[in-house]
Design a protein around this motif. Structure first.
Motif, PDB file in Angstrom:
ATOM      1  N   VAL A 156       0.835  -1.201   0.000  1.00  0.00           N
ATOM      2  CA  VAL A 156       0.000   0.000   0.000  1.00  0.00           C
ATOM      3  C   VAL A 156       0.870   1.251   0.000  1.00  0.00           C
ATOM      4  O   VAL A 156       0.626   2.188  -0.762  1.00  0.00           O
ATOM      5  CB  VAL A 156      -0.978   0.002   1.201  1.00  0.00           C
ATOM      6  CG1 VAL A 156      -1.654   1.352   1.360  1.00  0.00           C
ATOM      7  CG2 VAL A 156      -2.004  -1.100   1.047  1.00  0.00           C
ATOM      8  N   TYR A 157       1.913   1.281   0.846  1.00  0.00           N
ATOM      9  CA  TYR A 157       2.784   2.453   0.893  1.00  0.00           C
ATOM     10  C   TYR A 157       3.509   2.658  -0.432  1.00  0.00           C
ATOM     11  O   TYR A 157       3.646   3.773  -0.907  1.00  0.00           O
ATOM     12  CB  TYR A 157       3.824   2.313   1.996  1.00  0.00           C
ATOM     13  CG  TYR A 157       3.304   2.556   3.397  1.00  0.00           C
ATOM     14  CD1 TYR A 157       2.083   3.167   3.635  1.00  0.00           C
ATOM     15  CD2 TYR A 157       4.059   2.178   4.489  1.00  0.00           C
ATOM     16  CE1 TYR A 157       1.623   3.379   4.921  1.00  0.00           C
ATOM     17  CE2 TYR A 157       3.614   2.398   5.780  1.00  0.00           C
ATOM     18  CZ  TYR A 157       2.400   3.005   5.992  1.00  0.00           C
ATOM     19  OH  TYR A 157       1.961   3.228   7.260  1.00  0.00           O
ATOM     20  N   ALA A 158       3.978   1.586  -1.041  1.00  0.00           N
ATOM     21  CA  ALA A 158       4.780   1.707  -2.260  1.00  0.00           C
ATOM     22  C   ALA A 158       3.939   1.902  -3.509  1.00  0.00           C
ATOM     23  O   ALA A 158       4.327   2.642  -4.415  1.00  0.00           O
ATOM     24  CB  ALA A 158       5.665   0.468  -2.424  1.00  0.00           C
ATOM     25  N   ALA A 159       2.802   1.228  -3.594  1.00  0.00           N
ATOM     26  CA  ALA A 159       2.049   1.223  -4.845  1.00  0.00           C
ATOM     27  C   ALA A 159       0.666   1.862  -4.748  1.00  0.00           C
ATOM     28  O   ALA A 159       0.033   2.086  -5.765  1.00  0.00           O
ATOM     29  CB  ALA A 159       1.910  -0.219  -5.342  1.00  0.00           C
ATOM     30  N   GLY A 160       0.188   2.091  -3.548  1.00  0.00           N
ATOM     31  CA  GLY A 160      -1.138   2.673  -3.393  1.00  0.00           C
ATOM     32  C   GLY A 160      -2.231   1.612  -3.364  1.00  0.00           C
ATOM     33  O   GLY A 160      -1.972   0.420  -3.538  1.00  0.00           O
ATOM     34  N   LEU A 161      -3.435   2.043  -3.135  1.00  0.00           N
ATOM     35  CA  LEU A 161      -4.564   1.131  -3.006  1.00  0.00           C
ATOM     36  C   LEU A 161      -5.119   0.644  -4.337  1.00  0.00           C
ATOM     37  O   LEU A 161      -5.832  -0.346  -4.386  1.00  0.00           O
ATOM     38  CB  LEU A 161      -5.701   1.812  -2.220  1.00  0.00           C
ATOM     39  CG  LEU A 161      -5.448   2.025  -0.741  1.00  0.00           C
ATOM     40  CD1 LEU A 161      -6.561   2.871  -0.141  1.00  0.00           C
ATOM     41  CD2 LEU A 161      -5.346   0.708  -0.013  1.00  0.00           C
ATOM     42  N   THR A 163      -3.383  -0.383  -6.987  1.00  0.00           N
ATOM     43  CA  THR A 163      -2.526  -1.318  -7.707  1.00  0.00           C
ATOM     44  C   THR A 163      -3.021  -2.740  -7.496  1.00  0.00           C
ATOM     45  O   THR A 163      -3.210  -3.183  -6.361  1.00  0.00           O
ATOM     46  CB  THR A 163      -1.069  -1.191  -7.192  1.00  0.00           C
ATOM     47  OG1 THR A 163      -0.668   0.155  -7.380  1.00  0.00           O
ATOM     48  CG2 THR A 163      -0.152  -2.133  -7.932  1.00  0.00           C
ATOM     49  N   PRO A 164      -3.243  -3.485  -8.601  1.00  0.00           N
ATOM     50  CA  PRO A 164      -3.691  -4.876  -8.448  1.00  0.00           C
ATOM     51  C   PRO A 164      -2.605  -5.753  -7.827  1.00  0.00           C
ATOM     52  O   PRO A 164      -1.422  -5.470  -7.976  1.00  0.00           O
ATOM     53  CB  PRO A 164      -4.003  -5.330  -9.875  1.00  0.00           C
ATOM     54  CG  PRO A 164      -3.398  -4.329 -10.774  1.00  0.00           C
ATOM     55  CD  PRO A 164      -3.105  -3.078  -9.979  1.00  0.00           C
ATOM     56  N   GLU A 167       1.403 -11.725  -8.710  1.00  0.00           N
ATOM     57  CA  GLU A 167       1.479 -13.168  -8.503  1.00  0.00           C
ATOM     58  C   GLU A 167       2.191 -13.467  -7.191  1.00  0.00           C
ATOM     59  O   GLU A 167       3.243 -12.914  -6.915  1.00  0.00           O
ATOM     60  CB  GLU A 167       2.242 -13.821  -9.665  1.00  0.00           C
ATOM     61  CG  GLU A 167       2.235 -15.329  -9.655  1.00  0.00           C
ATOM     62  CD  GLU A 167       0.853 -15.891  -9.943  1.00  0.00           C
ATOM     63  OE1 GLU A 167       0.541 -16.967  -9.406  1.00  0.00           O
ATOM     64  OE2 GLU A 167       0.084 -15.263 -10.688  1.00  0.00           O
ATOM     65  N   GLY A 168       1.600 -14.337  -6.388  1.00  0.00           N
ATOM     66  CA  GLY A 168       2.219 -14.750  -5.121  1.00  0.00           C
ATOM     67  C   GLY A 168       2.049 -13.761  -3.993  1.00  0.00           C
ATOM     68  O   GLY A 168       2.622 -13.928  -2.942  1.00  0.00           O
ATOM     69  N   SER A 169       1.267 -12.681  -4.181  1.00  0.00           N
ATOM     70  CA  SER A 169       1.128 -11.694  -3.113  1.00  0.00           C
ATOM     71  C   SER A 169       0.013 -12.038  -2.140  1.00  0.00           C
ATOM     72  O   SER A 169      -0.089 -11.451  -1.083  1.00  0.00           O
ATOM     73  CB  SER A 169       0.889 -10.299  -3.690  1.00  0.00           C
ATOM     74  OG  SER A 169      -0.355 -10.254  -4.370  1.00  0.00           O
ATOM     75  N   ALA A 170      -0.832 -13.014  -2.471  1.00  0.00           N
ATOM     76  CA  ALA A 170      -1.912 -13.404  -1.560  1.00  0.00           C
ATOM     77  C   ALA A 170      -1.343 -14.218  -0.412  1.00  0.00           C
ATOM     78  O   ALA A 170      -0.316 -14.868  -0.571  1.00  0.00           O
ATOM     79  CB  ALA A 170      -2.958 -14.209  -2.305  1.00  0.00           C
ATOM     80  N   PRO A 171      -1.989 -14.172   0.761  1.00  0.00           N
ATOM     81  CA  PRO A 171      -1.480 -14.920   1.916  1.00  0.00           C
ATOM     82  C   PRO A 171      -1.483 -16.412   1.688  1.00  0.00           C
ATOM     83  O   PRO A 171      -2.197 -16.972   0.932  1.00  0.00           O
ATOM     84  CB  PRO A 171      -2.421 -14.551   3.059  1.00  0.00           C
ATOM     85  CG  PRO A 171      -3.573 -13.843   2.454  1.00  0.00           C
ATOM     86  CD  PRO A 171      -3.217 -13.481   1.032  1.00  0.00           C
TER      87      PRO A 171
END
Length: 171
Positions: A156-161, A163-164, A167-171
């Motif tokens: 959120v800090y780097a890309a904002g809300l 940004t989709p 891959e692999g970012s889901a828990p």
């Protein structure tokens, strides 16, 4: 502890409370010194520097009463809590300034408000700990919880809300 021991060692219950307050402040002074001192991770690398919550999770045992005590200090409205919040804010402001100087962040239109926002966000994990654990299904101060929390916060800090997820970012 018996009332007689409290009176013997601390004078009053308020004396005991003041001693515990000072002990917790001392722990956080040491912790903040490790985060910002000579051997601290680079403040210009958010991944290396981490957050206050991550540092506490690394330094304290999982069942430590210190995070809950921190919550009491910060929400009680007393001088000790105000002094601790100011110290946490000052460390956050210095980190923001260092990151801005390195081109890793912008101080924003109002650097004081931005640093206060970042401080409040970092403290939210402590202040809302029980509620967060309930809704995300893991202790946010545990290794697993902090990994999930930090990954999302940094995104959120780097890309904002807007940004989709990648891959692999889901828990």
């Amino acid at each position: 502890v018996s009332p007689a021991l409290v009176v013997h060692h601390f004078g009053t219950k308020d004396g005991l409370l003041a001693a515990v307050d000072q002990h917790v402040i001392g722990l956080f002074d040491t912790l903040l010194g490790e985060m910002t001192g000579e051997h601290a991770p680079s403040l210009t690398d958010p991944q290396a520097a981490g957050s206050l919550a991550e540092a506490v999770a690394r330094q304290l045992p999982p069942d430590s009463p210190v995070p809950a005590y921190l919550r009491r200090l910060l929400l009680s409205g007393g001088d000790t809590g105000r002094a601790l919040f100011r110290r946490l804010y000052e460390v956050g402001r210095a980190a923001l300034d260092a990151m801005a100087a390195a081109g890793m962040a912008t101080p924003g239109l109002d650097p004081d408000v931005r640093a206060a926002f970042l401080t409040a966000n970092d403290l939210a994990v402590f202040l809302l700990h029980d509620h967060l654990a309930d809704i995300i299904g893991v202790d946010p101060l545990s290794t697993e919880g902090m990994a999930r929390w930090a990954r999302e916060v940094l995104t959120v800090y780097a890309a904002g809300l807007l940004t989709p997820p990648t891959e692999g970012s889901a828990p």
